[in-house]
Design an enzyme around this catalytic site. Structure first.
Site, short mmCIF file in Angstrom:
data_model
loop_
_atom_site.label_atom_id
_atom_site.label_comp_id
_atom_site.label_asym_id
_atom_site.label_seq_id
_atom_site.Cartn_x
_atom_site.Cartn_y
_atom_site.Cartn_z
N GLU A 22 13.94 140.70 45.70
CA GLU A 22 13.72 141.67 46.77
C GLU A 22 12.45 142.49 46.56
O GLU A 22 11.87 142.98 47.54
CB GLU A 22 14.93 142.59 46.89
N ILE A 109 16.00 147.31 51.52
CA ILE A 109 16.80 146.09 51.57
C ILE A 109 17.98 146.21 50.61
O ILE A 109 17.91 146.91 49.60
CB ILE A 109 15.92 144.85 51.25
N CYS A 110 19.08 145.53 50.96
CA CYS A 110 20.24 145.36 50.10
C CYS A 110 20.99 146.69 49.92
O CYS A 110 21.47 147.28 50.88
CB CYS A 110 19.81 144.76 48.76
N ALA A 111 21.09 147.18 48.69
CA ALA A 111 21.80 148.44 48.45
C ALA A 111 20.92 149.66 48.68
O ALA A 111 21.42 150.79 48.73
CB ALA A 111 22.34 148.47 47.02
N ALA A 158 17.31 145.46 55.64
CA ALA A 158 17.74 144.06 55.50
C ALA A 158 18.91 143.97 54.54
O ALA A 158 19.19 144.90 53.78
CB ALA A 158 16.58 143.19 55.04
#
Length: 393
Positions: A22, A109-111, A158
């Site tokens: 990422e 993005i992600c967490a 994202a």
């Protein structure tokens, strides 16, 4: 004569436990687009950052060093505990608050959307997405959306590693427009559908006893997306991955200037036995690897012992072909390299397996390649678990 457009400036902060795919994919893609990307270490521990899965990245500066600079975009990678570490960085919070107040573009993005941006109140009233395991961490002021990538005004979010490329290209579109996205995505062979497939010729079962030991040699200007994606996926599967520098020191500068610290020098790996050797592409890094006698000797021993070996991108044509390591084999490679193969009849395949050889085409096929490697080396169940962890399903 019109003056050239100003260069877009981008800040990508990373912290201990950041997800390497990422972080690396947006850095790579944004630099391909022409952006001036600063990788900034958050947390006060120096510029060497221990990302997830044993990946060590050297930042360009600390977040504190960037406190007074202005950026066109600030993009946060996820990862655990990386996203929380970014969210707990007061210097980064100050940068983001000032940046958002000016109405400039920011992303995560992600967490990182819930654990950093939402923590700071910077997603209030915004539609956003995140990794499914962290969506419930959004406060009520955020409208959670089940989508790979969400663009809402000046905010881009994202879901996870498998969406890193789509996320990066969405950022390029926001900064430069759709035409620039097409210029980048086409040669990288990007596709947006999750999941992986491969073509297999002469199928055999790859043999290894216990935990598979994998060598990934790296040289300056190797393609970082290819290398990091493979390292990430294999270490998720608990393979023993040895990343070896073919340069004089353990730090290498990848093709798009990501600074990666390897585990050992190639000399230290030269006398070891590996269940698999994977050669990443990128020019001129692949040519450098092709000239390393100890690596070539390792590869030849691998072939003679009928043990698996692999290459992606330029490495197939620049490393394997010149040293006779494709004799009697079908392989695939990047479009621009296909003419260098004695047999290019299978080059339309994104991932191709021929017996104990697996090859792939480009950074845009790296995740498919990496999960296919896990399947052949460790079994379908291991590959399924890795794919699910990456959200690549």
């Amino acid at each position: 004569m019109a003056s050239p457009a100003p260069v877009k400036k981008v800040l990508v902060p990373i912290a201990a436990g950041s997800e390497p795919v990422e972080a690396t994919v947006p850095i790579d893609v944004l630099r391909r687009a022409g952006a001036d990307v600063t990788v900034a270490a958050a947390g006060g521990g120096g510029l060497l950052v221990d990302a997830m899965y044993g990946v060590k990245i050297v930042a360009d500066a600390s977040v504190a060093d960037c406190a007074d600079a202005s950026y066109d975009l600030v993009a946060l990678p996820g990862g655990i505990p990386g996203a929380a570490n970014l969210g707990g960085c007061t210097a980064l919070e100050s940068v983001l608050r000032r940046h958002a107040l000016k109405g400039d573009l920011y992303a995560a993005i992600c967490a990182a959307p819930p654990l950093a941006l939402a923590r700071w109140g910077l997603l209030n009233g915004v539609k956003a997405t995140a990794h499914p395991a962290f969506v419930d961490k959004f406060p009520g002021e955020v409208t959670a959306v089940n989508a790979n990538v969400v663009v809402d005004g000046k905010v881009v979010t994202a879901r996870g590693p498998a969406m890193a490329m789509e996320f990066a290209l969405a950022l390029v579109e926001q900064l430069y427009g759709k035409e620039k996205v097409d210029q980048i995505a086409k040669p990288m062979l990007v596709r947006y559908e999750p999941g992986y497939t491969f073509k297999e010729l002469n199928p055999i079962r790859w043999q290894c006893s216990g935990t598979p030991k994998v060598l990934i040699p790296l040289a300056n200007a190797n393609e970082e997306v290819e290398a990091i994606t493979i390292i990430d996926a294999l270490r998720r599967a608990n393979a023993d991955v040895v990343v070896a520098s073919a340069e004089e020191g353990v730090e290498i500068v990848a093709r798009h200037n990501t600074r990666i610290v390897t585990d050992v020098l190639l000399d230290a790996a030269a006398g070891q036995r590996f269940d698999l050797i994977i050669v990443p592409g990128g020019m001129p890094g692949a040519k450098t690897l092709a000239g390393k006698e100890k690596l070539v000797a390792l590869l030849k021993k691998q072939v003679e012992a009928n043990r698996p070996y692999a290459a992606i991108g330029a490495a197939t044509a620049q490393v394997l072909e010149p040293h006779g390591l494709l004799k009697g084999k079908k392989a695939t490679t990047g479009t621009s390299m296909a003419g260098l193969l004695a047999d290019a009849s299978e080059c339309e395949n994104r991932v191709l397996i021929d017996g104990n050889l697996i090859t792939s085409r480009s950074p845009g096929t790296a995740m498919e390649f990496a999960v296919a490697v896990v399947e052949k080396l460790m079994g379908r169940e291991a590959a399924r678990e890795v794919a699910e962890g990456l959200l690549f399903v």
